[in-house]
Design a protein around this motif. Structure first.
Motif, mmCIF file in Angstrom:
data_model
loop_
_atom_site.group_PDB
_atom_site.id
_atom_site.type_symbol
_atom_site.label_atom_id
_atom_site.label_comp_id
_atom_site.label_asym_id
_atom_site.label_seq_id
_atom_site.Cartn_x
_atom_site.Cartn_y
_atom_site.Cartn_z
ATOM 1 N N LEU A 131 -13.155 3.075 -11.411
ATOM 2 C CA LEU A 131 -13.354 2.141 -10.309
ATOM 3 C C LEU A 131 -12.127 2.060 -9.402
ATOM 4 C CD1 LEU A 131 -15.223 0.113 -8.927
ATOM 5 C CD2 LEU A 131 -14.259 -1.650 -10.407
ATOM 6 N N GLY A 132 -10.946 1.962 -9.998
ATOM 7 C CA GLY A 132 -9.722 1.860 -9.202
ATOM 8 C C GLY A 132 -9.521 3.062 -8.299
ATOM 9 N N THR A 133 -9.773 4.248 -8.837
ATOM 10 C CA THR A 133 -9.636 5.468 -8.040
ATOM 11 C C THR A 133 -10.658 5.488 -6.908
ATOM 12 O OG1 THR A 133 -8.847 6.647 -9.997
ATOM 13 C CG2 THR A 133 -9.603 7.994 -8.151
ATOM 14 N N ALA A 134 -11.886 5.111 -7.229
ATOM 15 C CA ALA A 134 -12.942 5.094 -6.207
ATOM 16 C C ALA A 134 -12.653 4.056 -5.120
ATOM 17 C CB ALA A 134 -14.300 4.824 -6.858
ATOM 18 N N ILE A 135 -12.099 2.915 -5.499
ATOM 19 C CA ILE A 135 -11.753 1.880 -4.516
ATOM 20 C C ILE A 135 -10.681 2.405 -3.572
ATOM 21 C CG2 ILE A 135 -10.593 -0.351 -4.225
ATOM 22 C CD1 ILE A 135 -12.093 -1.245 -6.819
ATOM 23 N N GLN A 136 -9.628 2.988 -4.149
ATOM 24 C CA GLN A 136 -8.552 3.538 -3.314
ATOM 25 C C GLN A 136 -9.099 4.585 -2.351
ATOM 26 O OE1 GLN A 136 -5.899 1.177 -3.603
ATOM 27 N NE2 GLN A 136 -5.088 3.002 -2.659
#
Length: 197
Positions: free
Chosen positions: A160-165
């Motif tokens: 999720l964090g990677t996709a958000i960034q």
């Protein structure tokens, strides 16, 4: 008195409120400008009915986001489960696609900033639960079973964090490239649980 979420009438009313919200989004294209009054007027119910189903607008928006993400998973992930690296890759791609799709409704301004963590949390809950269920089924060895919760937590936030960034600046790198790199990292993170099984 709390409502019974399994009551068909409750389900219909909640669905009516969510559908009314979706219709308003199509008109306004900005979720933050839609008020509880707008939703209840569109659904032709009173505000008391809304608050009988949802604590506040935040709870409503979290429910909406979770439901949208669940539907995308149901449509695009076979059997709504993970069975191998190919389906894991599909899951990562779904998260990237979903954030790209919903980003258009999330115009960042200071007054809108409280909603972004809410949406991230809603997506994370679904992602974590899916990974936790899969890993719980896969883990056979006692040591692997102990690591399921922390592994699901780490992997779900990593995806999720990677996709958000990425979704904040999708022109910077192609999603396909990011998804492939993420798959390598996720596979390495899952190895201790899956190899012990």
């Amino acid at each position: 008195m709390p409502v019974n979420p399994n009551d068909p009438r409750v389900k219909r009313t909640r669905q009516l409120l969510l559908q009314s919200f979706m219709e308003l989004i199509e008109q306004k294209k900005n979720i933050y400008s839609i008020s509880v009054q707008d939703i209840t007027d569109r659904a032709t119910v009173n505000r008391a009915t809304f608050y009988a189903h949802f604590e506040d607008k935040y709870a409503f928006l979290e429910c909406w986001m979770r439901q949208k993400f669940q539907k995308k998973l149901e449509r695009e992930l076979p059997n709504h489960s993970i069975s191998n690296m190919s389906s894991l890759r599909s899951l990562i791609q779904i998260v990237f696609d979903f954030l790209a799709l919903t980003r258009q409704y999330m115009i960042r301004t200071p007054e809108n900033s409280p909603y972004e963590p809410l949406f991230e949390s809603a997506i994370h809950k679904e992602l974590y639960q899916l990974l936790f269920t899969w890993l719980s089924e896969e883990a056979k060895a006692p040591e692997a079973k102990k690591a399921v919760e922390s592994t699901a937590l780490l992997i779900s936030w990593g995806i999720l964090g990677t996709a958000i960034q990425w979704s904040r600046d999708p022109e910077h790198r192609p999603a396909e490239e990011m998804v492939q790199e993420m798959l390598v990292v996720v596979a390495a993170g899952l190895a201790p649980v899956l190899e012990q099984s």
